[in-house]
Write an enzyme that holds these catalytic residues in place. Structure first.
Site, short mmCIF file in Angstrom:
data_model
loop_
_atom_site.label_atom_id
_atom_site.label_comp_id
_atom_site.label_asym_id
_atom_site.label_seq_id
_atom_site.Cartn_x
_atom_site.Cartn_y
_atom_site.Cartn_z
N ARG A 78 -14.98 56.45 19.72
CA ARG A 78 -14.21 57.53 19.05
C ARG A 78 -13.47 58.12 19.33
NH1 ARG A 78 -14.09 55.15 14.27
NH2 ARG A 78 -16.67 54.89 14.11
N ALA A 90 -19.88 50.80 9.50
CA ALA A 90 -19.60 51.77 8.48
C ALA A 90 -18.06 51.65 8.19
CB ALA A 90 -19.81 53.05 8.64
N GLU A 107 -18.09 45.72 4.60
CA GLU A 107 -17.83 46.65 6.17
C GLU A 107 -18.73 45.96 6.59
OE1 GLU A 107 -15.37 48.95 7.20
OE2 GLU A 107 -14.69 49.32 5.55
N GLU A 111 -16.99 44.50 10.17
CA GLU A 111 -17.27 45.11 11.25
C GLU A 111 -18.65 44.38 12.22
OE1 GLU A 111 -18.67 49.17 11.18
OE2 GLU A 111 -16.40 49.94 11.07
N GLU A 159 -11.71 48.38 16.93
CA GLU A 159 -13.12 46.99 16.54
C GLU A 159 -12.77 46.13 17.24
OE1 GLU A 159 -12.36 46.72 12.18
OE2 GLU A 159 -13.52 49.41 11.69
#
Length: 220
Positions: A78, A90, A107, A111, A159
């Site tokens: 992040r 998320a 999602e 993910e 990701e």
């Protein structure tokens, strides 16, 4: 000094409270969210306030739990905080007309390469209601299956570096209390699941319940 108006026989609940919007100006338009400046009449006697805040599309979060009470967690970089964080799958509510539960399913597939048979709502939250309209619905997903490799989503950018790991719920909660997990919806989802487990998740809401507290989805 404030007065104590508590009534122990009543349950507390947040409630809608309409105010008169006198003016609105968009002061910044971003790729995902915007910043607006509102002039609002706060009360009938004419008191007004000026507020700048982020208009956010909202998001969904998925707490996946298996039959061994393990939670599926993802770890990714992040940039604003310069850290890799342990989180729950998320994503944004950024597809027009897509129901929140369908966004959560999407999602989870994108993910974590998984689908789930059983869905329920853990809780709904505003992440920073003093400065943002962001509303997040957190789901509990059970009966999870791994998607065949040829049907999986291709993850890119941050990701692409994502790590997926199963963590015992009790261990994850312990890490929250130790200050080792910082993502807010992960913290909330883990603690909510820990509390809901006491009643075997019997008090959770249906996944299709309208997300009415979301400012952008009210009355839809």
């Amino acid at each position: 000094m404030s007065k104590d108006h508590s009534v122990h026989s009543q349950r507390i609940t947040d409630e809608f409270s309409e105010r008169t919007l006198l003016a609105r100006e968009t002061v910044y338009s971003g790729r995902i969210w915007h910043v607006v400046h509102d002039s609002v009449q706060l009360s009938k006697d004419g008191v007004t306030i000026e507020r700048d805040y982020i208009v956010h599309p909202g998001a969904v979060t998925v707490l996946v739990m298996d039959d061994e009470d393990r939670v599926l967690m993802v770890n990714q970089y992040r940039h604003p905080v310069g850290m890799r964080l342990w989180e729950l799958p998320a994503g944004l509510l950024d597809v027009a007309g897509e129901p929140p539960v369908e966004a959560a399913k999407r999602e989870l597939w994108e993910e974590a390469d998984r689908t789930a048979e059983h869905w329920s709502i853990l809780t709904d939250v505003f992440l920073s209601p003093g400065s943002s309209s962001e509303a997040v619905r957190i789901y509990l997903a059970r009966g999870v299956k791994l998607v065949p490799e040829h049907l999986r989503h291709t993850r890119t950018e941050e990701e692409a570096e994502m790590i997926i790991q199963w963590v015992p719920l009790d261990d994850a909660v312990a890490q929250v209390l130790a200050g080792k997990i910082h993502n807010p919806t992960a913290v909330i989802g883990l603690l909510a699941a820990h509390a809901a487990r006491l009643s075997n998740f019997s008090a959770l809401r249906h996944p299709d319940e309208p997300f009415d507290v979301h400012p952008g989805l009210r009355n839809q």
